[in-house]
Structures are given as C-alpha cells and as structure tokens.
Design an enzyme around this catalytic site. Structure first.
Site, PDB file in Angstrom:
ATOM      1  N   ARG A  16       0.703  -1.082  -0.112  1.00  0.00           N
ATOM      2  CA  ARG A  16      -0.055   0.060  -0.013  1.00  0.00           C
ATOM      3  C   ARG A  16       0.773   1.247   0.027  1.00  0.00           C
ATOM      4  O   ARG A  16       0.590   2.294   0.647  1.00  0.00           O
ATOM      5  CB  ARG A  16      -1.054   0.183   1.150  1.00  0.00           C
ATOM      6  CG  ARG A  16      -2.017  -1.062   1.144  1.00  0.00           C
ATOM      7  CD  ARG A  16      -2.828  -0.972   2.136  1.00  0.00           C
ATOM      8  NE  ARG A  16      -2.314  -1.229   3.573  1.00  0.00           N
ATOM      9  CZ  ARG A  16      -2.939  -0.971   4.703  1.00  0.00           C
ATOM     10  NH1 ARG A  16      -3.956  -0.372   5.000  1.00  0.00           N
ATOM     11  NH2 ARG A  16      -1.888  -1.124   5.883  1.00  0.00           N
ATOM     12  N   LEU A  18       1.237   3.508  -2.367  1.00  0.00           N
ATOM     13  CA  LEU A  18       0.684   4.687  -2.828  1.00  0.00           C
ATOM     14  C   LEU A  18      -0.423   5.343  -2.138  1.00  0.00           C
ATOM     15  O   LEU A  18      -0.677   6.336  -1.896  1.00  0.00           O
ATOM     16  CB  LEU A  18       0.004   4.207  -4.320  1.00  0.00           C
ATOM     17  CG  LEU A  18      -0.809   5.393  -5.022  1.00  0.00           C
ATOM     18  CD1 LEU A  18       0.216   6.286  -5.368  1.00  0.00           C
ATOM     19  CD2 LEU A  18      -1.575   4.821  -5.866  1.00  0.00           C
ATOM     20  N   LYS A  19      -1.243   4.182  -1.251  1.00  0.00           N
ATOM     21  CA  LYS A  19      -1.996   4.839  -0.190  1.00  0.00           C
ATOM     22  C   LYS A  19      -1.202   5.772   0.695  1.00  0.00           C
ATOM     23  O   LYS A  19      -1.644   6.756   0.985  1.00  0.00           O
ATOM     24  CB  LYS A  19      -2.680   3.603   0.577  1.00  0.00           C
ATOM     25  CG  LYS A  19      -3.454   4.054   1.913  1.00  0.00           C
ATOM     26  CD  LYS A  19      -4.091   3.090   2.624  1.00  0.00           C
ATOM     27  CE  LYS A  19      -4.394   3.009   4.021  1.00  0.00           C
ATOM     28  NZ  LYS A  19      -5.725   3.679   3.810  1.00  0.00           N
ATOM     29  N   GLY A 448     -22.601   3.831  11.119  1.00  0.00           N
ATOM     30  CA  GLY A 448     -22.109   2.771  11.739  1.00  0.00           C
ATOM     31  C   GLY A 448     -20.958   3.362  12.651  1.00  0.00           C
ATOM     32  O   GLY A 448     -20.548   3.042  13.711  1.00  0.00           O
ATOM     33  N   SER A 449     -19.911   3.378  11.566  1.00  0.00           N
ATOM     34  CA  SER A 449     -18.447   3.367  12.103  1.00  0.00           C
ATOM     35  C   SER A 449     -18.158   4.787  12.469  1.00  0.00           C
ATOM     36  O   SER A 449     -18.677   5.656  11.749  1.00  0.00           O
ATOM     37  CB  SER A 449     -17.427   3.143  11.040  1.00  0.00           C
ATOM     38  OG  SER A 449     -17.615   3.567   9.884  1.00  0.00           O
ATOM     39  N   GLU A 500     -17.804   0.822  16.147  1.00  0.00           N
ATOM     40  CA  GLU A 500     -17.037  -0.115  15.351  1.00  0.00           C
ATOM     41  C   GLU A 500     -15.607  -0.253  15.572  1.00  0.00           C
ATOM     42  O   GLU A 500     -14.924  -0.709  14.758  1.00  0.00           O
ATOM     43  CB  GLU A 500     -17.527  -0.196  13.987  1.00  0.00           C
ATOM     44  CG  GLU A 500     -19.101  -0.310  13.782  1.00  0.00           C
ATOM     45  CD  GLU A 500     -19.302  -0.385  12.394  1.00  0.00           C
ATOM     46  OE1 GLU A 500     -18.533  -0.598  11.365  1.00  0.00           O
ATOM     47  OE2 GLU A 500     -20.711  -0.158  12.168  1.00  0.00           O
ATOM     48  N   ASP A 615     -26.218  -4.052   6.854  1.00  0.00           N
ATOM     49  CA  ASP A 615     -25.770  -3.256   5.628  1.00  0.00           C
ATOM     50  C   ASP A 615     -25.590  -4.110   4.069  1.00  0.00           C
ATOM     51  O   ASP A 615     -25.060  -5.138   4.275  1.00  0.00           O
ATOM     52  CB  ASP A 615     -24.190  -2.817   5.803  1.00  0.00           C
ATOM     53  CG  ASP A 615     -24.345  -1.503   6.949  1.00  0.00           C
ATOM     54  OD1 ASP A 615     -25.409  -1.004   6.765  1.00  0.00           O
ATOM     55  OD2 ASP A 615     -23.275  -1.250   7.484  1.00  0.00           O
ATOM     56  N   CYS A 659     -24.906   2.223  -0.843  1.00  0.00           N
ATOM     57  CA  CYS A 659     -24.015   3.518  -1.410  1.00  0.00           C
ATOM     58  C   CYS A 659     -23.669   3.435  -2.776  1.00  0.00           C
ATOM     59  O   CYS A 659     -23.473   2.279  -3.244  1.00  0.00           O
ATOM     60  CB  CYS A 659     -22.915   3.874  -0.322  1.00  0.00           C
ATOM     61  SG  CYS A 659     -21.746   2.407   0.096  1.00  0.00           S
ATOM     62  N   HIS A 711     -16.870  10.879   1.862  1.00  0.00           N
ATOM     63  CA  HIS A 711     -15.562  10.644   1.374  1.00  0.00           C
ATOM     64  C   HIS A 711     -14.837  11.710   0.981  1.00  0.00           C
ATOM     65  O   HIS A 711     -13.665  11.798   0.419  1.00  0.00           O
ATOM     66  CB  HIS A 711     -16.015   9.808   0.042  1.00  0.00           C
ATOM     67  CG  HIS A 711     -16.414   8.565   0.244  1.00  0.00           C
ATOM     68  ND1 HIS A 711     -18.094   8.151   0.523  1.00  0.00           N
ATOM     69  CD2 HIS A 711     -15.960   7.202   0.785  1.00  0.00           C
ATOM     70  CE1 HIS A 711     -17.928   6.989   0.668  1.00  0.00           C
ATOM     71  NE2 HIS A 711     -16.774   6.334   0.621  1.00  0.00           N
TER      72      HIS A 711
END
Length: 770
Positions: A16, A18-19, A448-449, A500, A615, A659, A711
């Site tokens: 990861r 790039l993340k 939720g989260s 969560e 969900d 979503c 987001h």
C-alpha cells in the site's frame, strides 16, 4: 510461441505504498515531487515485474493516483465548471490540486468545491469518478499522462502498450448534468482529442495501444453498434500504423459479436472467464485480419487457473486461427486482485493447504506465461513440473475435507419462503416501533463507524503483535466506545451506534469469525483512491460458530437510554466483497452466509438490541451486467437478505444501507427487501438518486438520504444540508425521512466529523420546525 498480453496491473503497491504517499501528501507531510516519485517507483516496479514474468504486451497508463476515469476526464479536458478557480494550476503531467479536488473536494484558500460523484465500475467493488457532461461540453487535450508514462517505461528499456478507456465507454459511464441532450452525441467533439492522443503516441514510437470498451459486452442498441464501427475507423486512421487492441471484459459479447469482430483493429480481447463459451460462436466469425486475445486467467478472483481447462480453449482458438493470431491473457485488468501471494506467511489465517489453491497478480502473470509455453508444445522441464503441480492443486481442492460441512448444506437446502417473510406488514411494524422508540420526525442517526484514529489502529496492531494483552485492548476499546456514545448524546443524535472500533473492515471482521473463511496479511485491493480493502477468502461452507457482535453492541446499549443500533454486514455484501469459492453457485454461498447473519440478528435481539442495521451496499453492484440475467440474481439476493432479517419481532427495527448505486431499474426489488429503514448515498448526486424512490413506484418504507459526503474532508454547512433535505422532502413524504451521513465515518478525522454532525442535527431540527 503465443504472445502474452496483460490488460492492467495493481497500482497501490504490494504494501500500500501509494495509499501512504497519497495520504501523506493530503496531510501536507510530503511534497508534490515526493508523491510523484512514489508513483514512479511503483510504475517502474510493476513494469519490471511483468517484464521478468515474460509478458510480451505490458500495459502503461494503467497507473493512477486516484482513478483511471478521473485521469481521462483531466486528459480530455472534461473539467466541471466549479473547478475553474483551480484551472490555473494545470500542468502537462499532473495537476495535483485540481485532480484531488475533483476526487475529494477542496476547502481551503477561500475555495470551497464539492467532489465529483462516485459509483461502482460495472459490477466490481472498484469506485470511479463519474464524468460530468453539459450540452455545450467541449474537449481538449489537457494532460499528457498517457505519453509521459509510455516514455518513462521506454527509459527503463521496456516497450509498453498504452491503455485508454475507449471514447464510447467513457461517454456512457458519464452523466448528463443538464437536460436536453444525450451524452453519446458528444462523440464527434470527443474524437478529435483521441485522434490527437493516438497521433502523439505514434510519433513517440508506440507499437500497440489498448482501448478498453467493456460496453461491447453489455446491452447496447443498434445505433451504438453502428457508432462503434464509425468511431474505430477514425481511430485506426489516426493511429498511423499503431496496432489497436480493443479490450472487452466482465461479460461475453453475445449479440455484439458481429460488431466486435468486424472492427478495423488488430486484436480483440475476450473475457473467457465470465463468457467462457464465447469461442464456440466467435471463432467462425473472426476475419482473417483479426487476432484474438484470450482472457483465460481469472482477473477478478484469486483461485489458481485450471491449466487443463484453459489449454482446451487455447487449442480451440489455435486450431481455428493459427498460433500467430492467438494471445494468452488474464480475463481483465489485475487491478482487482492482490499483488503477490509470496507476501503471505501466516499459516494460522491462511493455511498452507488453502494457500496452495491461490494465485495473486504476480502468480497470474506466471500462469499466463505457463499457458503460452504449454500451448506452444515445446515445454521445458520446469514448466512441466508446474503443470503437474497445477493439476495436483486442483485435485486437492476438489477433495479437501476443509471445504464441505453436511450440516450446513442441509440447513441451507431446507430454507422455506416463511423463513424469508416478516410476521406483519410494514405499517403494523412501524406503529409498533414508534411505540417502542418514540422517535421524532426526521430522526437522526449515523451509518455505523466512527473515526478510526492512529491510536485505534495501533491498539489492533499491538494486540496482533502481542505487545498488549487482550484485557488492555478491550479496556481501550471500551473507553473509546463510551466516549463516542457520550459524544452522540451531546450532539443530540436520536439513534446511536457503538462506533465499530473493534472492527478492521466491515467484511473482514465478520469473515474472521465465520467458519469457511481464510485471510491474508497483505492481500490489499484498491476500492477507490487511497481506500484499500483486504477481502477475505471464502473457501468452504460458511457457518457461525459463536456470537460476533453482541458483546460490544450490548455494552454500548448499557451506557445510554437512547437506542443503539446493532451493526451487521449483509449476506450479499459479504459475498461480493470476499474472494468467493467458484466450486458451487454464488447463491448457495449467499444463503449460507444469510443463515449465519440471522443467527447473529437473533442473538442481538435477545440481548436487548432492538434496532439492527444489516448493510447491503453491494447488492446493486452484484447485479449482472446483462438484463436477461438480472432477475434470477435479484430473486436470490433479495431472498437471502430477507432470510437474514425476517425472523424477528415486529418492534425490532431492521435497517439496511446502500451506497454509490443507481436504483431506478431495481427499485421494486429494493422495496421487496422489506427493510424498515433504508439509508442511501445521495449527497454527491444532490439527491438525484431519490428520484428512483419517488417516481411511478412509491417506495413504501422509511428512507434516510445521505445529507453529506463522508468521502470528502470538507465540512458542509447546515444550510447545505437543509437545502438537500428540502429537496428530499419535495419527493418523499416527510414522515418517511431519516437524516444521516452518506456512509460510515471510519476514514474521517474527529474535528470534521463533529462539525459535520453538529450541522446535520441542526438541519434536522430546522426541518422539524418547518
């Protein structure tokens, strides 16, 4: 020997990278130059990995810092007007401020713009940024990323095949932002930019260019079929001798075969995993000038290829066309699978026997090369050894006792219609639930989260490493949960969640507690931007050995007099966001998961949790791409949800969440799920998605349209949310409306979360007063 062809490679990095670079850049911890260097390092590694594997046609321009569709929008100048204040930042490679503003929104330096809409890429869990088109839309070449990356690879001594999303697919995945025109009619304005792109690549010496046109495998009309022929005639002329490859994937060509095989291009790629019988009808139609690229290695799942089965298809094509007109390839881009199985060394979570059945992106390259060598007939000893190992792994998987549980199969086979039906109709349930909870109009909740901070992630990592005890970890989670309950009370949210904090991922968390699952250590796959998921692997029959969520939900409920939702992931989403076994129908696996979720629902209800959210964000994503196949899927997908949610009391309120989906064509099926409340993403589309719930078909149950985009880091104002709620109220009766964010808040930071939720609650109160 047959040529080998790869359509695309994962781009986030094996670990990861790039993340981490993207998020560091967004946090202003590294410079633009450092981010660009991180991208270059990943591209170089990817190209050399493919070269070392013996791939002949290696892709370039398949890398992206966020999304390949967004890259193309920037390339062709399809930049929405609201970003004009950032246009002066454009350069000829990457305009990072503009680019990330389009992806994530921008709220600084006196500029405040919202992000572009995001939705699923066909039926995958990958999200793309939806192009926005207007009647007076113009296009011009604005970025030369495609050319720069081709030249980069060449500087490393690697000849690549630039990849472009085709012009027809690009227009069709976009959206008209005003009435009075059809986006496909913009093709004559768009084509000159593609012609310029091909001209520049030809001048740079490119030998092949891959043009992705997945819409050729979808339902299209005669006018679009005719358009394909006209468009590619122009593209071939502009290519100045470049050999064009049209790539189709995710489905069979079916009624578009004649159109596809007669395009004036050098090669056509077929997905022989999703459309495994295509060769039976395609081969007789292939003209003498066309080469076929055979997508025999699964590009979207992680099971080893069955060499014997694939070789039969390759032989069928070679016998008809000759070896010089047949290439071997994955079925689609390898973007959808993890990097490298060799990075997996935890036998506790991924047993050696299961690992032996798997292949990740790097291993799939080796499979492509092996198949080309085996099909050629002159086979070296090492390839022969791998062929025998492949056959042995396939036999092991067919006979392994790890996979089959007779009691699970029997319970699944005995599901009845009564198991999928609530005791009372919605009107009676709603009355019982209102008596139970006494919620106000425009009731507020979250999805939720709540933010998973560095501390939360560190506790989980420390527990795995053994540097803290289970007791220490539980104490930290309990304190974070209580802080979050108190915050929601202070904010005056009506229906609370526990946050969560004990969960790593909404699917992986459940998979870790279900039998029949295995897990990876580094099996990361890009979902969107810097968001990566680590899909669990369903290798056997699924069942629930013990409670999964009851402890933390019950603890949170003990802290407050307000209702706390029990949070579960639905059976279809658990299926869609896992790597699923391919040795039985997907519907059978889904029903097994549904029964496991039902067991958890009943345990939550018994523990006093009377609002339970199941969900299902992936239910639309799982819809087959061809309309003729959709009804069968919807029947079992909806029934599986109902199996998981129906065997409860009338005053137990079932929520579901979806979503980034278009619901118009399946709204009656969504209603048939019979959830008491559905929450949906609507803020990026400015409530446009609500039209499906308020057209000729009136959605009967309660709806929570998302009023802000989680987001994006920007914090919307109360006025923005009031505006969206008034738009919602104009099409959906007020008594059916809930107020909530678009999605879970896990990826957000606490300051922006608190500010946005304060505005959200205030907006709900304004609507109540009205």
């Amino acid at each position: 020997m047959l040529l080998t062809n790869n359509l695309g490679y994962p781009r986030v990095g094996a670990f990861r990278e790039l993340k981490k670079a993207n998020e560091a850049y967004w946090a202003k911890k590294i410079s633009a130059e450092e981010l660009l260097q991180a991208g270059l390092k990943i591209r170089e590694s990817n190209w050399k990995t493919q070269q070392d594997a013996g791939i002949d046609l290696i892709p370039s321009n398949d890398f992206s810092f966020y999304d390949q569709v967004l890259d193309l929008s920037l390339t062709v100048g399809a930049i929405p007007a609201r970003y004009k204040s950032l246009l002066n930042r454009i350069d000829r490679q990457y305009n990072l401020d503009l680019y990330f503003a389009m992806a994530r929104g921008f709220q600084e330096e006196g500029v405040d713009v919202t992000a572009m809409e995001m939705t699923k890429w066909f039926d995958t869990n990958y999200h793309y940024l939806v192009p926005e088109f207007t009647k007076d839309q113009t296009f011009k070449l604005t970025s030369e990323k495609f050319l720069n990356e081709y030249k980069e690879a060449k500087s490393f001594g690697i000849e690549t095949k630039p990849v472009l999303i085709g012009p027809i697919t690009y227009l069709l995945v976009g959206k008209e932002k005003e009435e009075g025109f059809n986006r496909i009619d913009l093709i004559d304005r768009l084509l000159p930019v593609y012609e310029e792109i091909l001209g520049k690549l030809a001048d740079a010496g490119a030998q092949y260019v891959q043009i992705d046109e997945p819409f050729l495998a979808l339902d299209i009309d005669d006018a679009t079929r005719t358009l394909y022929s006209k468009v590619f005639e122009k593209l071939v002329t502009a290519a100045k001798g470049i050999k064009l490859i049209v790539a189709t994937y995710f489905e069979a060509l079916r009624d578009n075969e004649e159109t596809a095989v007669n395009l004036p291009v050098h090669a056509l790629h077929l997905d022989l995993v999703r459309g495994e019988n295509q060769l039976d009808t395609v081969l007789s139609k292939v003209p003498a000038s066309l080469t076929l690229s055979l997508g025999v290695v699964e590009g979207r799942n992680i099971w080893k290829n069955d060499y014997e089965k694939s070789l039969a298809k390759i032989k069928q094509a070679v016998d008809a066309l000759g070896a010089d007109r047949v290439w071997v390839a994955p079925s689609s881009s390898l973007l959808h699978v993890p990097f490298d199985l060799d990075n997996e060394d935890n036998e506790e979570s991924l047993p050696a026997e299961v690992k032996n059945w798997l292949a990740f992106a790097k291993q799939k390259l080796a499979e492509v090369k092996d198949l080309a060598v085996l099909a050629d007939g002159e086979v070296d000893a090492k390839t022969t050894e791998r062929f025998e190992a492949n056959k042995s792994a396939a036999e092991s998987r067919r006979t392994s006792p790890l996979i089959h549980r007779p009691e699970v199969k029997e319970r699944t086979a005995n599901i009845t219609d009564d198991d999928a039906t609530r005791t009372s109709p919605f009107s009676a349930r709603k009355a019982a639930q209102q008596t139970k909870f006494n919620l106000p109009a425009f009731a507020t909740t979250t999805i939720g989260s709540f933010p998973q901070t560095k501390d939360v992630r560190k506790w989980r990592a420390d527990l795995k490493k053994g540097t803290i005890t289970q007791e220490q970890y539980d104490k930290e989670i309990a304190e974070e949960t209580e802080r979050t309950i108190r915050l929601q009370e202070d904010l005056d949210i009506d229906v609370l969640v526990h946050g969560e904090f004990e969960r790593n991922d909404m699917v992986e968390y459940f998979g870790e507690q279900l039998a029949g699952y295995a897990f990876t250590k580094n099996g990361w796959v890009q979902s969107y931007g810097s968001r990566c998921v680590k899909p669990p692997i369903i290798y056997g029959d699924v069942y629930r050995p013990a409670d999964m969520t009851v402890r933390w939900s019950a603890y949170a409920q003990s802290l407050t007099n307000r209702p706390v939702k029990g949070m579960l992931t639905g059976p279809v989403t658990i299926l869609q966001w896992s790597f699923v076994r391919n040795d039985q129908p997907r519907s059978t696996t889904t029903y097994q998961i549904a029964l496991a979720i039902l067991d958890e629902v009943q345990a939550l209800e018994k523990a006093g949790i009377k609002i339970i959210q199941i969900d299902e964000p992936a239910i639309r994503e799982g819809l087959p791409l061809r309309k003729a196949d959709q009804k069968d899927y919807l029947n079992w997908a909806v029934r599986a949800f109902r199996v998981s949610s129906s065997n409860v009391e009338d005053d137990t309120q079932i929520h579901t969440h979806m979503c980034y989906s278009e619901f118009n064509d399946i709204i009656e099926d969504i209603a048939a799920m019979d959830a008491d409340v559905i929450t949906i993403e609507t803020s990026r589309s400015q409530m446009e998605l609500l039209d499906a719930f308020a057209g000729d078909f009136k959605y009967p149950n309660d709806i929570g349209p998302g009023v802000y985009d989680i987001h994006s880091p920007r914090v919307p104002s109360t006025e923005e949310m009031v505006h969206l709620l008034r738009k919602a109220k104009a099409v959906v009766p007020a008594e059916q409306l809930w107020v909530n964010p678009d999605c879970g808040l896990k990826t957000r930071a606490w300051p922006e979360t608190k500010a946005a939720l304060e505005s959200m609650v205030e907006a709900a109160k304004i609507l109540r007063a009205e």
